[in-house]
Enzyme design. Sequence first.
Site, PDB file in Angstrom:
ATOM      1  N   HIS A  67       0.836  -1.091  -0.023  1.00 52.17           N
ATOM      2  CA  HIS A  67       0.035   0.071  -0.257  1.00 52.17           C
ATOM      3  C   HIS A  67       0.882   0.945  -0.075  1.00 52.17           C
ATOM      4  O   HIS A  67       1.919   1.076   0.348  1.00 52.17           O
ATOM      5  CB  HIS A  67      -0.878  -0.075   1.153  1.00 52.17           C
ATOM      6  CG  HIS A  67      -0.511  -0.456   2.383  1.00 52.17           C
ATOM      7  ND1 HIS A  67       0.133   0.442   3.542  1.00 52.17           N
ATOM      8  CD2 HIS A  67      -0.222  -1.719   2.971  1.00 52.17           C
ATOM      9  CE1 HIS A  67       0.519  -0.297   4.303  1.00 52.17           C
ATOM     10  NE2 HIS A  67       0.400  -1.740   4.234  1.00 52.17           N
ATOM     11  N   LYS A  91      -6.522   6.298  -3.597  1.00 51.74           N
ATOM     12  CA  LYS A  91      -6.081   6.561  -2.224  1.00 51.74           C
ATOM     13  C   LYS A  91      -5.442   5.336  -1.771  1.00 51.74           C
ATOM     14  O   LYS A  91      -5.830   4.276  -1.910  1.00 51.74           O
ATOM     15  CB  LYS A  91      -6.779   7.067  -1.116  1.00 51.74           C
ATOM     16  CG  LYS A  91      -6.500   8.100  -0.258  1.00 51.74           C
ATOM     17  CD  LYS A  91      -7.315   8.794   0.493  1.00 51.74           C
ATOM     18  CE  LYS A  91      -6.619   9.537   1.645  1.00 51.74           C
ATOM     19  NZ  LYS A  91      -7.460  10.492   2.203  1.00 51.74           N
ATOM     20  N   ASP A  97       4.296   3.514   4.383  1.00 51.67           N
ATOM     21  CA  ASP A  97       5.175   2.721   3.523  1.00 51.67           C
ATOM     22  C   ASP A  97       5.560   3.323   2.365  1.00 51.67           C
ATOM     23  O   ASP A  97       6.615   2.948   1.800  1.00 51.67           O
ATOM     24  CB  ASP A  97       4.349   1.364   3.208  1.00 51.67           C
ATOM     25  CG  ASP A  97       4.743   0.477   4.136  1.00 51.67           C
ATOM     26  OD1 ASP A  97       5.449   0.623   5.086  1.00 51.67           O
ATOM     27  OD2 ASP A  97       4.235  -0.957   3.940  1.00 51.67           O
ATOM     28  N   THR A 128      -5.862  22.437   5.646  1.00 50.92           N
ATOM     29  CA  THR A 128      -6.131  20.972   5.596  1.00 50.92           C
ATOM     30  C   THR A 128      -5.868  20.749   4.045  1.00 50.92           C
ATOM     31  O   THR A 128      -5.610  21.527   3.138  1.00 50.92           O
ATOM     32  CB  THR A 128      -7.738  20.917   5.773  1.00 50.92           C
ATOM     33  OG1 THR A 128      -7.920  19.568   5.686  1.00 50.92           O
ATOM     34  CG2 THR A 128      -8.725  21.506   4.768  1.00 50.92           C
TER      35      THR A 128
HETATM   36 FE   LIG Z   1       5.957  -0.371   6.643  1.00 47.78          FE
END
Ligand SMILES: [Fe+2]
Length: 566
Positions: A11, A36, A336, A528
Site C-alpha cells: 500500500h 488513495k 510505507d 487542510t
Molecule cells: Fe511499513
Amino acid sequence: MVLLGINAYAHDSAVALLDGPRILAFVEEERFNREKHTTAFPDRSLRWVLEHHGLDLSDVDELAFFLKPWQLIASRTARALRYLPRSLVQFTTYRPGNALRILALGSYLRNGSFGARRAPRFRLRYVDHHLAHAASAYYLSGFEEAAILSIDGAGEDITTWFGRGMGHRIVRRHCVRLPHSLGLLYSAVTDYLGFKPWGGEGKVMGLAPYGDPARYRSAMHGLLHWNEDGRFELDLRYFDFHVTGWTRWISPAFEQVFGPRRPPQSELTSRHQDVAAALQEVVEDAALALVRHLHRLVPSRNLCLAGGVALNSVMNGRIRREGPFEHMFVQPAANDAGTALGGALLIAHGLLGLPRVESPEVVYLGPEYSAADHEAAARDLGLVIERPDDAVERTAELLAAGKIVGWFQGRMEVGPRALGNRSILADPRDATMKDTLNHRVKHREAFRPFAPSVLEEHAAEWFEGVASSPHMLLVFPVNPARRGRVPAVTHVDGTARVQTVSARSNPRFHRLIAAFGRRTGVPMLLNTSFNVQGEPIVCTPSNAVHCFKGTDMDYLVLGDLVLRKP
Ligand SMILES: [Fe+2]
C-alpha cells in the site's frame, strides 16, 4: 550515480529518485492514479521522475525495492501453516500474483514500456523493510548519530525495529515480530470502530479526544503486555488478523469485552469514543515504554521515528514531552511510501558509502506546473480569472474576509499532510469554520479536527512547549489564554496538530501567513489537505480545478492566478 527506490503491491506505492546522495524527486502513485493508498505498481510515478529529469531506465545504476520477498513469503506461509485449518480463509483474499510480480520485478522493468534508449543495466536490490523505514528517517535527520525506532503494522515479519545510526551506518539492536504489532492493534480497533484499516487510523486518533479513556482503560490494557526489556505482546485471544491474513481483524472475544463492532457509516456513540480514547492512551503508553527501552539500548540524545505508527502525531507529542530523548526527527512520509526513499538512501549511504548531504527540504519533491498549465486548467473548466499584482497579498485579504481558499503552489508535497503547496486554507478565528469545512468542502465526518500552520517565529506565543514541527507530525496544547481566538484549529481537548512554517522551508506560504497575520493579529492559518473525503490530495492544476468545482470553496489560487466560479 542514479538510484531509484520503489514501493509497490502493498500500500502507498511510491518512487524516489536520487542523484548520488541528493534526492531529486519523491512521489506517491496515488496522486497520479487517483486511488488513495494505492497498491498498484507506480508506473506513472516512475515515468514522471525519469522524464522530468531527462532520464530513462538505462541511466539508473541502482534500484531498491522496499522489502525482501522471500522473507515475506516464508513468514506468511509459516503463519498460515501454524494456524490451520482456521487460516484457510486467507486463501480467499490471497494474491499470489503479487509475490510473483515482486520476484519478477527486474524483468518487468527491463522489458516494460519505460522507453529506455538502451538495455537497462541497473542492479536490483531487495531491502529489509524496517531498515528502509529506519533509513528514511535517519539519513534525513541531520543527526550524526541517533537511536532509531520504526513501528508499523508489519514488514516481512518484523513489526517494531530498534536500532542505531552512526555516520553512514545503521544497525539493528532489537526487534518484535508478528503477530505482536502496535500498528496492527491500532488497525484492528480501527476496523472494529467501522473505519477502514490502513487509512482510517487517523480518524480514530481524531475521535479519541471526545471519549473518556477510563471506561475501557483496563480492558484495553488487557489486550497487550509489555515490559522493561522491550518485549511486547498482544493477547491473541482477542484478535483474528494473524489467523485470517487480515480478512477478519478481531475475534468474538473482543466484542464480548467492548460490545458489538460498529457497522461502517452508522452512528458514532460515546461507547465508540471511549474505545478510541482508551486505544490511543494505551498505544501512547506502550510506545513510550518502547522508546525508553530504545534509550537504554542506544543512550543517544537524538531519536529518529518512522513506520506508519509514527504518523500518530498525538503519540509523537507525548514521546517528545515525556520520552528520554532531547531531539526528535519524524520522517514525514512515515508510512510505507517512505520506504521507497529509505531503500534508495540505504543503498546510497549504507551500502555505497556516499557522503551524507544536507537536505534543505525533504517534503516538496513532487511535480510542479507552469503558469501556462495553470492558465489552461482555469480556462478549460470555465473559471473566472483574476490577475492581482500580488497573489499572496490578495489571498491573505480573502482569507481575512472569511473566504475558503484552495491554495495550489510549486512542487507537490509527499506524505499524508498538505504543507502549504496543495492546501485548503481558511481563517482559524471563525468558530463555525470547522463544521463548514467538514460538511461543505471536505464532505467528511463532523468530529474531524483541522490543523494550524503557524509562523515558526510566533509559534511559542500560541502553543505550549512547541518545537519545530515543519511536517505537522506533533501535537501541542494551544495556549489556554488564546484558545478562544483560534477555535477552528483547537481540538476538543485543547490541542492542535501544528505545522511551524519558516521562511526557509516554504517562503511563499510563510509570506502568506505573515500577510494574514498583519491583517488580523493571528499569524496562523487553518490548513487542510486539498482533497475531499476518500480522494488523494490533488496533484495537477486540473485535479485542483475539478476538486474546487465540486465543493463550496470560495476561491482557488493557482500560482499567481486567483480564480472563482462564474
Ligand atoms: Fe511499513
